[in-house]
Design a protein around this motif. Structure first.
Motif, mmCIF file in Angstrom:
data_model
loop_
_atom_site.group_PDB
_atom_site.id
_atom_site.type_symbol
_atom_site.label_atom_id
_atom_site.label_comp_id
_atom_site.label_asym_id
_atom_site.label_seq_id
_atom_site.Cartn_x
_atom_site.Cartn_y
_atom_site.Cartn_z
ATOM 1 N N GLU A 136 -69.373 104.132 30.667
ATOM 2 C CA GLU A 136 -70.402 103.096 30.679
ATOM 3 C C GLU A 136 -70.009 102.053 31.701
ATOM 4 N N ALA A 137 -70.898 101.715 32.601
ATOM 5 C CA ALA A 137 -70.647 100.671 33.603
ATOM 6 C C ALA A 137 -71.328 99.390 33.135
ATOM 7 N N LYS A 138 -70.572 98.297 33.100
ATOM 8 C CA LYS A 138 -71.109 97.033 32.606
ATOM 9 C C LYS A 138 -70.809 95.907 33.593
ATOM 10 N N ILE A 197 -69.722 89.236 28.130
ATOM 11 C CA ILE A 197 -69.058 90.509 27.857
ATOM 12 C C ILE A 197 -68.954 90.711 26.344
ATOM 13 N N THR A 198 -69.457 91.855 25.877
ATOM 14 C CA THR A 198 -69.390 92.200 24.454
ATOM 15 C C THR A 198 -68.683 93.551 24.316
ATOM 16 N N LEU A 199 -67.366 93.504 24.290
ATOM 17 C CA LEU A 199 -66.562 94.720 24.293
ATOM 18 C C LEU A 199 -66.899 95.652 23.136
ATOM 19 N N SER A 200 -67.099 95.117 21.942
ATOM 20 C CA SER A 200 -67.368 95.994 20.798
ATOM 21 C C SER A 200 -68.632 96.815 21.015
ATOM 22 N N ASP A 201 -69.659 96.214 21.592
ATOM 23 C CA ASP A 201 -70.895 96.956 21.885
ATOM 24 C C ASP A 201 -70.650 98.028 22.948
ATOM 25 N N TYR A 202 -69.903 97.661 23.978
ATOM 26 C CA TYR A 202 -69.629 98.611 25.061
ATOM 27 C C TYR A 202 -68.865 99.828 24.549
ATOM 28 N N ILE A 203 -67.855 99.580 23.733
ATOM 29 C CA ILE A 203 -67.019 100.683 23.231
ATOM 30 C C ILE A 203 -67.808 101.562 22.271
ATOM 31 N N ALA A 204 -68.582 100.960 21.397
ATOM 32 C CA ALA A 204 -69.415 101.756 20.487
ATOM 33 C C ALA A 204 -70.361 102.650 21.285
ATOM 34 N N PRO A 213 -64.021 114.151 25.425
ATOM 35 C CA PRO A 213 -63.161 113.684 24.334
ATOM 36 C C PRO A 213 -62.985 112.172 24.283
ATOM 37 N N PHE A 214 -63.277 111.455 25.370
ATOM 38 C CA PHE A 214 -63.009 110.024 25.415
ATOM 39 C C PHE A 214 -64.201 109.263 25.994
ATOM 40 N N GLY A 215 -64.410 108.064 25.487
ATOM 41 C CA GLY A 215 -65.406 107.163 26.035
ATOM 42 C C GLY A 215 -64.717 105.908 26.540
ATOM 43 N N CYS A 216 -65.261 105.312 27.593
ATOM 44 C CA CYS A 216 -64.717 104.047 28.093
ATOM 45 C C CYS A 216 -65.833 103.264 28.753
ATOM 46 N N VAL A 255 -62.020 99.826 29.623
ATOM 47 C CA VAL A 255 -61.824 99.400 28.247
ATOM 48 C C VAL A 255 -62.150 100.543 27.297
ATOM 49 N N ARG A 256 -61.271 100.739 26.322
ATOM 50 C CA ARG A 256 -61.516 101.687 25.232
ATOM 51 C C ARG A 256 -60.835 101.134 23.998
ATOM 52 N N ASP A 257 -61.209 101.621 22.840
ATOM 53 C CA ASP A 257 -60.567 101.137 21.627
ATOM 54 C C ASP A 257 -59.177 101.750 21.495
ATOM 55 N N VAL A 258 -58.362 101.169 20.624
ATOM 56 C CA VAL A 258 -56.974 101.612 20.468
ATOM 57 C C VAL A 258 -56.919 103.059 19.990
#
Length: 135
Positions: free
Chosen positions: A51-53, A58-65, A77-80, A96-99
């Protein structure tokens, strides 16, 4: 009248694709939007739905979801999210990705390196040396 926010997002996506083509994957490209089954903005960042933002707030939680949901749709297998840093170029942006996703990625890297090291130690040493340049 054209949407300036959309134009800014499209420009950011294009800059990311150019950077990936030069430094990572010459076949990187922008994806066509798929609606409810969107697969991310960019294809060609290895193993990732991307996802390009480029937003002021900046709303990281929305981007990662969103990135994690689109990774499922894309079969990756991975989203970022690749987030634009104000007044900076692509290389200074943030991936950015979640832990949980990052730990899965690091576990995969660790396991693949161990496998390569066990079957082709010389190749492992060569590749390791190539990727150890300082940040």
């Amino acid at each position: 009248m054209p949407n300036p926010s959309k134009a800014k997002g499209t420009a950011w996506e294009s800059l990311i694709v150019g950077y990936l083509r030069e430094h990572h994957n010459p076949d990187a490209r922008r994806n066509v939007q798929m609606g409810a089954k969107d697969i991310g903005d960019i294809d060609g960042y290895y193993l990732h739905a991307t996802e390009a933002k480029a937003e002021k707030s900046i709303t990281l939680s929305d981007y990662i979801a969103q990135a994690n949901r689109e990774a499922v749709h894309a079969g990756q297998p991975f989203g970022c999210a690749v987030v634009k840093r104000r007044m900076k170029g692509v290389a200074d942006g943030y991936v950015v990705r979640d832990v949980a996703t990052d730990v899965r990625l690091m576990n995969r890297l660790r396991d693949m390196e161990a496998a390569l090291k066990s079957v082709a130690p010389a190749a492992f040493r060569l590749i390791d040396a190539q990727h150890r340049e300082a940040a």
